[in-house]
Motif scaffolding. Sequence first.
Motif, short mmCIF file in Angstrom:
data_model
loop_
_atom_site.label_atom_id
_atom_site.label_comp_id
_atom_site.label_asym_id
_atom_site.label_seq_id
_atom_site.Cartn_x
_atom_site.Cartn_y
_atom_site.Cartn_z
N GLY A 54 3.75 4.67 -2.38
CA GLY A 54 5.06 4.53 -3.08
C GLY A 54 5.99 5.44 -2.82
O GLY A 54 6.05 5.89 -1.60
N GLY A 55 7.10 5.87 -3.58
CA GLY A 55 7.89 6.76 -3.35
C GLY A 55 8.97 6.87 -4.46
O GLY A 55 9.08 6.40 -5.46
N LYS A 56 10.06 7.49 -3.85
CA LYS A 56 11.40 7.62 -4.95
C LYS A 56 12.18 6.46 -5.03
O LYS A 56 12.35 5.78 -4.03
CB LYS A 56 12.18 8.88 -4.29
CG LYS A 56 11.45 10.07 -4.06
CD LYS A 56 12.41 11.25 -3.68
CE LYS A 56 11.62 12.49 -3.48
NZ LYS A 56 12.21 13.41 -2.52
N LEU A 67 9.74 -0.22 -5.40
CA LEU A 67 8.28 -0.41 -4.85
C LEU A 67 8.15 -1.16 -3.62
O LEU A 67 7.49 -0.99 -2.66
CB LEU A 67 7.41 -0.48 -5.84
CG LEU A 67 5.84 -0.44 -5.73
CD1 LEU A 67 5.54 1.03 -5.14
CD2 LEU A 67 5.00 -0.78 -7.04
N ALA A 68 8.91 -2.44 -3.76
CA ALA A 68 8.90 -3.23 -2.58
C ALA A 68 9.50 -2.50 -1.27
O ALA A 68 8.81 -2.61 0.04
CB ALA A 68 9.74 -4.51 -2.88
N ARG A 69 10.51 -1.85 -1.38
CA ARG A 69 11.27 -1.12 -0.31
C ARG A 69 10.42 0.06 0.27
O ARG A 69 9.98 -0.08 1.64
CB ARG A 69 12.52 -0.40 -0.59
CG ARG A 69 13.11 0.38 0.30
CD ARG A 69 14.22 1.06 -0.16
NE ARG A 69 14.29 1.62 -1.54
CZ ARG A 69 13.60 3.00 -1.51
NH1 ARG A 69 13.10 3.67 -0.38
NH2 ARG A 69 13.45 3.53 -2.52
N GLU A 70 9.59 0.51 -0.48
CA GLU A 70 8.93 2.03 -0.19
C GLU A 70 7.46 1.19 0.52
O GLU A 70 6.93 1.93 1.66
CB GLU A 70 8.56 2.74 -1.39
CG GLU A 70 9.60 3.45 -1.61
CD GLU A 70 10.00 4.76 -0.85
OE1 GLU A 70 8.80 4.94 -0.10
OE2 GLU A 70 10.79 5.30 -1.09
N ILE A 71 6.90 0.47 0.23
CA ILE A 71 5.59 -0.13 0.69
C ILE A 71 6.14 -0.88 2.33
O ILE A 71 5.28 -0.51 3.07
CB ILE A 71 4.93 -1.35 -0.24
CG1 ILE A 71 4.60 -0.63 -1.53
CG2 ILE A 71 3.93 -1.96 0.55
CD1 ILE A 71 3.72 0.43 -1.62
N THR A 80 3.79 -7.76 -3.92
CA THR A 80 3.78 -8.48 -5.12
C THR A 80 3.57 -7.30 -6.07
O THR A 80 2.48 -6.83 -6.15
CB THR A 80 2.89 -9.68 -5.15
OG1 THR A 80 3.32 -10.52 -4.12
CG2 THR A 80 3.45 -10.35 -6.54
N VAL A 81 4.82 -6.94 -6.85
CA VAL A 81 4.51 -6.01 -7.66
C VAL A 81 3.99 -6.63 -9.21
O VAL A 81 4.75 -7.63 -9.76
CB VAL A 81 5.85 -5.34 -8.07
CG1 VAL A 81 5.61 -4.13 -9.17
CG2 VAL A 81 6.28 -4.48 -6.66
N PHE A 102 2.13 0.75 -10.74
CA PHE A 102 2.12 -0.62 -11.06
C PHE A 102 1.05 -1.15 -10.24
O PHE A 102 0.57 -0.87 -9.25
CB PHE A 102 3.63 -1.43 -10.35
CG PHE A 102 4.58 -1.13 -11.23
CD1 PHE A 102 5.15 -1.92 -12.10
CD2 PHE A 102 5.31 0.02 -10.92
CE1 PHE A 102 6.15 -1.61 -12.67
CE2 PHE A 102 6.64 0.19 -11.35
CZ PHE A 102 6.89 -0.63 -12.67
N ARG A 103 0.28 -2.33 -10.86
CA ARG A 103 -0.85 -3.07 -9.91
C ARG A 103 0.03 -4.14 -9.03
O ARG A 103 0.88 -4.58 -9.32
CB ARG A 103 -1.63 -3.98 -10.92
CG ARG A 103 -2.66 -4.42 -10.43
CD ARG A 103 -3.76 -5.18 -11.28
NE ARG A 103 -4.24 -4.16 -12.21
CZ ARG A 103 -5.26 -3.17 -12.24
NH1 ARG A 103 -5.76 -3.26 -10.94
NH2 ARG A 103 -5.64 -2.45 -13.08
N CYS A 104 -0.47 -3.87 -7.84
CA CYS A 104 0.16 -4.68 -6.63
C CYS A 104 -1.01 -5.19 -5.81
O CYS A 104 -2.05 -4.76 -5.88
CB CYS A 104 1.21 -3.74 -6.07
SG CYS A 104 2.24 -3.01 -6.93
N ALA A 105 -0.33 -6.22 -5.18
CA ALA A 105 -0.96 -7.22 -4.16
C ALA A 105 -0.14 -6.89 -2.99
O ALA A 105 0.99 -7.05 -3.03
CB ALA A 105 -1.27 -8.44 -4.55
N ILE A 106 -0.82 -6.90 -1.78
CA ILE A 106 0.08 -7.11 -0.44
C ILE A 106 -0.27 -8.11 0.46
O ILE A 106 -1.46 -8.67 0.25
CB ILE A 106 -0.22 -5.70 0.50
CG1 ILE A 106 -1.53 -5.47 0.81
CG2 ILE A 106 0.35 -4.44 -0.34
CD1 ILE A 106 -2.03 -4.49 1.65
#
Length: 145
Positions: A54-56, A67-71, A80-81, A102-106
């Motif tokens: 993740g990130g800022k 989160l989408a941008r950082e990933i 998918t956040v 956040f729980r996520c899927a890639i």
Amino acid sequence: MDRVVSADSSAPLSPQGEEGFVDVVAAVIERDGLILIARRPAALHLGGLWEFPGGKQNANESPEAALAREIAEELGVRVTVGPLLERVDWSYPEKRVRLSFFRCAIEGEARPLEGQELAWVRPADLRRYEFPPADATLLDRLSRG
């Protein structure tokens, strides 16, 4: 070190973006019973420790968009956040952070695009890796299953 923890996004926390806090988003990515973690490059704050990718969060950016941008930047995949798992306010000597996990899927295979080491780890083994202290409550919860 101060900490405020909440697993409920409606819990009474300080407003997002409060002066003095750095807003950080992180993804708990699970696949085939394993969780993806990344090791911070040595030159960064908390270098050498493991973390959830993740990130800022930028000003005027939603946590999900950040989160989408950082990933995409870090791992080269779409994410998918999902739901918020936990929010933590934490004070380090040099900065205060507000972490939203956040729980996520890639989609696709994660690649270490920023020089970080990646590992897929069983939840029960997460405590074998050294994480920042702000992640402790989440680590306990995930490692218990």
